[in-house]
Design an enzyme around this catalytic site. Structure first.
Site, mmCIF file in Angstrom:
data_model
loop_
_atom_site.group_PDB
_atom_site.id
_atom_site.type_symbol
_atom_site.label_atom_id
_atom_site.label_comp_id
_atom_site.label_asym_id
_atom_site.label_seq_id
_atom_site.Cartn_x
_atom_site.Cartn_y
_atom_site.Cartn_z
ATOM 1 N N TYR A 1 0.684 -1.175 0.393
ATOM 2 C CA TYR A 1 -0.182 -0.209 -0.081
ATOM 3 C C TYR A 1 0.538 1.475 0.437
ATOM 4 C CZ TYR A 1 -3.718 3.661 1.530
ATOM 5 O OH TYR A 1 -5.011 4.662 1.735
ATOM 6 N N ASN B 1 -13.125 -1.254 14.799
ATOM 7 C CA ASN B 1 -13.847 -1.820 15.459
ATOM 8 C C ASN B 1 -13.644 -1.881 16.937
ATOM 9 O OD1 ASN B 1 -11.527 -4.027 13.871
ATOM 10 N ND2 ASN B 1 -10.511 -3.806 14.687
ATOM 11 N N TYR C 1 -3.986 -2.806 20.205
ATOM 12 C CA TYR C 1 -2.209 -3.500 19.755
ATOM 13 C C TYR C 1 -1.196 -2.842 19.799
ATOM 14 C CZ TYR C 1 -5.564 -6.111 16.123
ATOM 15 O OH TYR C 1 -6.536 -7.004 15.681
ATOM 16 N N ARG D 1 1.314 10.062 14.670
ATOM 17 C CA ARG D 1 0.728 10.555 13.441
ATOM 18 C C ARG D 1 -0.149 11.241 13.525
ATOM 19 N NH1 ARG D 1 -0.284 6.146 9.340
ATOM 20 N NH2 ARG D 1 2.179 6.294 8.711
#
Length: 334
Positions: A151, A196, A210, A284
């Site tokens: 990607y 999610n 995660y 980010r």
């Protein structure tokens, strides 16, 4: 009222693409929506099919034939690509083709008709960034052979190809680097953080986190993102230009905010930690200086309001009701 023009949206039945098609129709564009439905869904555009200005073409952007049947266009938006890790890890070669062949085919359409071309690129071109917040001048820190590279590198190549067409063929191009975006019509099974957490909050499951959960993200509500894409398309900026949110949160903080938006009463929701995926970025957040200066754009929807709308859409969809997609205080779009 006369039409403003004609627009081609590749990936138009996807999450962002369907909202973009909707907005273009409101601005009196005739819209050709091209999608192979690998990750897009017919239900995302079902409410548009009765509009005489809307045409759906089922086809793969990596194959040239469907694109030549679209006729003259004034704008080309290239969004077609699997975008979630779950999707592109299942279809790595298709993802690479969408970014390479697909981008070239879409650019050829823009070249043929003298159309303005807008590439939907991604913050993933920055990789796991050493610069924070990320400016467009930052070249990134990307693993070119990791699992995510199918990607990341597809989008980096797409940017290079877009600039080559601009320099070599004079195509009027713009590049948007899209940061995490959320809202109604996200797939509940696409593996990204918002669907999610929303699904888990509504069903009472533990939130899947995660790594440590201390990695940060910013989130942009889809209506704001579409406004940014349109501002880029209707202006003359070549970009790249970052489009994204500014409210930075850790993953654990997002889990708590989404649980509260879903009606949870626990101060901290139950969390299940799992192994952090390879090359997952630690931080980010976009620097939006260029977006403000060149496009007069910045996100308007607060994270709290966007989460409330998104949770309501997922809840109503689960219950079988028509989803609400309006902003607070605006009529519900059906």
């Amino acid at each position: 009222m006369p039409l403003t023009g004609q627009a081609l949206v590749t990936g138009g039945a996807g999450f962002i693409g369907s909202h973009l098609c909707e907005s273009l129709l409101r601005k009196r564009f005739r819209v050709v929506c091209l999608d192979n439905l690998s990750t897009g869904r017919r239900e995302n555009i079902a409410h548009l099919t009765d509009d005489p200005g809307f045409v759906f073409v089922e086809g793969d952007v990596a194959e040239p034939e469907p694109l030549w049947s679209t006729g003259p266009v004034d704008l080309v938006f290239h969004l077609a690509s699997p975008a979630s890790p779950v999707a592109y890890l299942k279809a790595p070669l298709e993802t690479l083709r969408a970014g390479s062949r697909g981008t070239e085919h879409a650019l050829e359409v823009a070249r043929r008709w003298g159309a303005r071309f807008v590439l939907a690129s991604t913050s993933e071109v920055y990789g796991d960034p050493a610069e924070h917040p990320q400016r467009e001048s930052y070249w990134g820190h990307v693993n070119p052979v990791g699992e995510r590279s199918v990607y990341d590198e597809a989008k980096r190549y797409a940017e290079a190809l877009t600039m080559a067409y601009r320099r070599s063929h004079g195509v009027d191009t713009g590049i948007a680097r899209i940061f995490n975006t959320f809202g109604p019509r996200m797939r509940a099974d696409d593996g990204r953080i918002i669907p999610n957490f929303v699904r888990q909050a509504l069903t009472g499951e533990a939130m899947t986190v995660y790594g440590s959960g201390l990695q940060t993200r910013t989130l942009c509500y889809v209506d704001d993102l579409v406004e940014g894409l349109l501002a880029l398309a209707l202006g003359g900026a070549s970009g790249p230009v970052n489009l994204g949110g500014t409210e930075e949160r850790t993953v654990l903080e997002l889990a708590t905010e989404i649980a509260r938006a879903a009606g949870g009463t626990a101060t901290v929701p139950p969390v299940e930690h799992r192994t952090l995926p390879q090359d997952d970025p630690g931080r980010r957040r976009p620097d939006l200086t260029l977006a403000r200066d060149l496009l007069a754009w910045q996100p308007r929807t607060s994270l709290a309001d966007g989460l409330a709308l998104t949770v309501a859409w997922f809840r109503e969809r689960t219950a079988g009701a028509a989803p609400a997609t309006a902003r607070p205080g605006e009529p519900v779009a059906r």
